[in-house]
Design an enzyme around this catalytic site. Structure first.
Site, PDB file in Angstrom:
ATOM      1  N   THR A  10     -11.085   3.774  -3.741  1.00 16.91           N
ATOM      2  CA  THR A  10     -10.248   4.835  -4.271  1.00 16.91           C
ATOM      3  C   THR A  10      -9.673   4.387  -5.606  1.00 16.91           C
ATOM      4  O   THR A  10      -9.489   3.184  -5.838  1.00 16.91           O
ATOM      5  CB  THR A  10      -9.092   5.189  -3.311  1.00 16.91           C
ATOM      6  OG1 THR A  10      -8.310   6.264  -3.867  1.00 16.91           O
ATOM      7  CG2 THR A  10      -8.176   3.999  -3.103  1.00 16.91           C
ATOM      8  N   LYS A  15      -2.446   5.388  -2.698  1.00 13.23           N
ATOM      9  CA  LYS A  15      -3.147   4.985  -1.472  1.00 13.23           C
ATOM     10  C   LYS A  15      -3.240   3.465  -1.380  1.00 13.23           C
ATOM     11  O   LYS A  15      -3.012   2.877  -0.318  1.00 13.23           O
ATOM     12  CB  LYS A  15      -4.553   5.588  -1.446  1.00 13.23           C
ATOM     13  CG  LYS A  15      -4.625   7.066  -1.123  1.00 13.23           C
ATOM     14  CD  LYS A  15      -6.090   7.473  -0.973  1.00 13.23           C
ATOM     15  CE  LYS A  15      -6.234   8.927  -0.606  1.00 13.23           C
ATOM     16  NZ  LYS A  15      -7.656   9.298  -0.399  1.00 13.23           N
ATOM     17  N   ASP A  78     -11.504   9.114   4.055  1.00 15.39           N
ATOM     18  CA  ASP A  78     -11.474  10.510   3.663  1.00 15.39           C
ATOM     19  C   ASP A  78     -10.365  11.143   4.481  1.00 15.39           C
ATOM     20  O   ASP A  78     -10.277  10.928   5.697  1.00 15.39           O
ATOM     21  CB  ASP A  78     -12.804  11.217   3.908  1.00 15.39           C
ATOM     22  CG  ASP A  78     -12.880  12.544   3.158  1.00 15.39           C
ATOM     23  OD1 ASP A  78     -12.219  12.661   2.095  1.00 15.39           O
ATOM     24  OD2 ASP A  78     -13.573  13.466   3.607  1.00 15.39           O
ATOM     25  N   THR A  79      -9.505  11.822   3.795  1.00 19.32           N
ATOM     26  CA  THR A  79      -8.317  12.384   4.421  1.00 19.32           C
ATOM     27  C   THR A  79      -8.232  13.864   4.102  1.00 19.32           C
ATOM     28  O   THR A  79      -8.543  14.291   2.993  1.00 19.32           O
ATOM     29  CB  THR A  79      -7.054  11.675   3.913  1.00 19.32           C
ATOM     30  OG1 THR A  79      -7.071  10.308   4.337  1.00 19.32           O
ATOM     31  CG2 THR A  79      -5.789  12.339   4.455  1.00 19.32           C
ATOM     32  N   PHE A 161       2.439  12.059  -2.239  1.00 19.75           N
ATOM     33  CA  PHE A 161       1.471  12.724  -3.110  1.00 19.75           C
ATOM     34  C   PHE A 161       0.754  13.813  -2.326  1.00 19.75           C
ATOM     35  O   PHE A 161       0.966  13.981  -1.124  1.00 19.75           O
ATOM     36  CB  PHE A 161       0.470  11.712  -3.678  1.00 19.75           C
ATOM     37  CG  PHE A 161      -0.250  10.906  -2.620  1.00 19.75           C
ATOM     38  CD1 PHE A 161      -1.494  11.276  -2.158  1.00 19.75           C
ATOM     39  CD2 PHE A 161       0.330   9.753  -2.101  1.00 19.75           C
ATOM     40  CE1 PHE A 161      -2.150  10.538  -1.181  1.00 19.75           C
ATOM     41  CE2 PHE A 161      -0.327   8.995  -1.140  1.00 19.75           C
ATOM     42  CZ  PHE A 161      -1.568   9.398  -0.669  1.00 19.75           C
ATOM     43  N   GLY A 162      -0.100  14.565  -3.006  1.00 17.36           N
ATOM     44  CA  GLY A 162      -0.888  15.597  -2.328  1.00 17.36           C
ATOM     45  C   GLY A 162      -0.018  16.681  -1.717  1.00 17.36           C
ATOM     46  O   GLY A 162       0.862  17.245  -2.358  1.00 17.36           O
ATOM     47  N   ASP A 164       2.143  16.267   0.632  1.00 15.47           N
ATOM     48  CA  ASP A 164       3.327  15.675   1.274  1.00 15.47           C
ATOM     49  C   ASP A 164       4.592  16.535   1.175  1.00 15.47           C
ATOM     50  O   ASP A 164       5.377  16.584   2.124  1.00 15.47           O
ATOM     51  CB  ASP A 164       3.607  14.288   0.698  1.00 15.47           C
ATOM     52  CG  ASP A 164       2.630  13.233   1.206  1.00 15.47           C
ATOM     53  OD1 ASP A 164       1.757  13.581   2.042  1.00 15.47           O
ATOM     54  OD2 ASP A 164       2.729  12.072   0.769  1.00 15.47           O
ATOM     55  N   HIS A 189      -0.909   9.595   9.387  1.00 16.20           N
ATOM     56  CA  HIS A 189      -2.324   9.535   9.728  1.00 16.20           C
ATOM     57  C   HIS A 189      -2.977   8.303   9.116  1.00 16.20           C
ATOM     58  O   HIS A 189      -3.696   7.566   9.791  1.00 16.20           O
ATOM     59  CB  HIS A 189      -3.005  10.801   9.220  1.00 16.20           C
ATOM     60  CG  HIS A 189      -2.619  11.144   7.798  1.00 16.20           C
ATOM     61  ND1 HIS A 189      -1.327  11.500   7.456  1.00 16.20           N
ATOM     62  CD2 HIS A 189      -3.316  11.149   6.643  1.00 16.20           C
ATOM     63  CE1 HIS A 189      -1.262  11.727   6.151  1.00 16.20           C
ATOM     64  NE2 HIS A 189      -2.453  11.515   5.631  1.00 16.20           N
TER      65      HIS A 189
END
Length: 206
Positions: A10, A15, A78-79, A161-162, A164, A189
């Site tokens: 990544t 991360k 992969d999330t 991030f994302g 969240d 997760h």
């Protein structure tokens, strides 16, 4: 002592920071044996293909790319966010959810699209899923973590991030974006999947 290098496939600094923190917290001596590098650290600037319809397939693609082209032991994740009211979307398309609107890998655009699509939803249950594939010593190992929760209507918090800022884990009143890295890692997760990875590395050293 020379550290064994493992590449985390990544370029996402958040991360990598989470994984390094988990590794150190779980077993300080293990953190002294393994050095976790990112794609940026090894000079990989390519856009690694993620064309599989599954989390495991995409993680495997990324890990294999690094293994073949850079010859490092590697793990990749992969999330995705799976929302019941949206038929478990965005799923594997989570990072590119708003790509059809001209916003590829745009976290804010993805979140805004999600909230628009859920505007009339009464069922706001969702879950984050992470699948990690490790390619090490000619072996493949798979680890998976799931965090259940719900989607709130208005983003809250500046951490993480994302998605969240709109995800509240079950049993919590705060979003992931309102938690410290340590608090998030303890229930997330990715935290669950990485702890399985760390446990594997610990037992490997026994």
């Amino acid at each position: 002592m020379n550290k064994k290098i493992i590449v985390f496939a990544t370029a996402n600094a958040h991360k990598v920071e989470e994984v390094r923190a988990l590794l150190s917290a779980a077993n300080p001596s293990l953190a002294e044996k393994y050095e976790i590098l990112s794609l940026t650290d090894i000079g990989c600037k390519e856009d690694i293909p993620e064309t599989s319809p599954s989390f495991e397939g995409n993680a495997l693609q990324k890990a294999e790319y690094v293994k073949v082209h850079y010859n490092y032991d590697c793990f990749a994740d992969d999330t995705g966010l799976e929302v019941r009211a949206l038929g478990m979307e965005p799923g594997v398309r989570s990072a590119r959810y708003a790509a059809d609107e001209g916003h590829d890998h745009d976290a804010r655009a993805n979140m805004e699209k999600l909230l628009r699509n859920m505007k009339k939803a009464t069922d706001r249950t969702a879950q984050f899923r992470t699948v990690i594939v490790l390619l090490m010593d000619s072996k493949k190992e798979v680890f998976e973590g799931v965090c259940k929760g719900s989607i709130i209507q208005t983003p809250s918090g500046k951490e993480g991030f994302g998605y969240d800022p709109v995800f509240v884990p079950d049993g919590e009143s705060r979003t992931f974006a309102e938690m410290s890295i340590g608090e998030k890692n303890s229930i997330s997760h990715r935290g669950k999947a990485v702890r399985q990875l760390v446990d594997y590395l610990i037992h490997k050293e026994d």
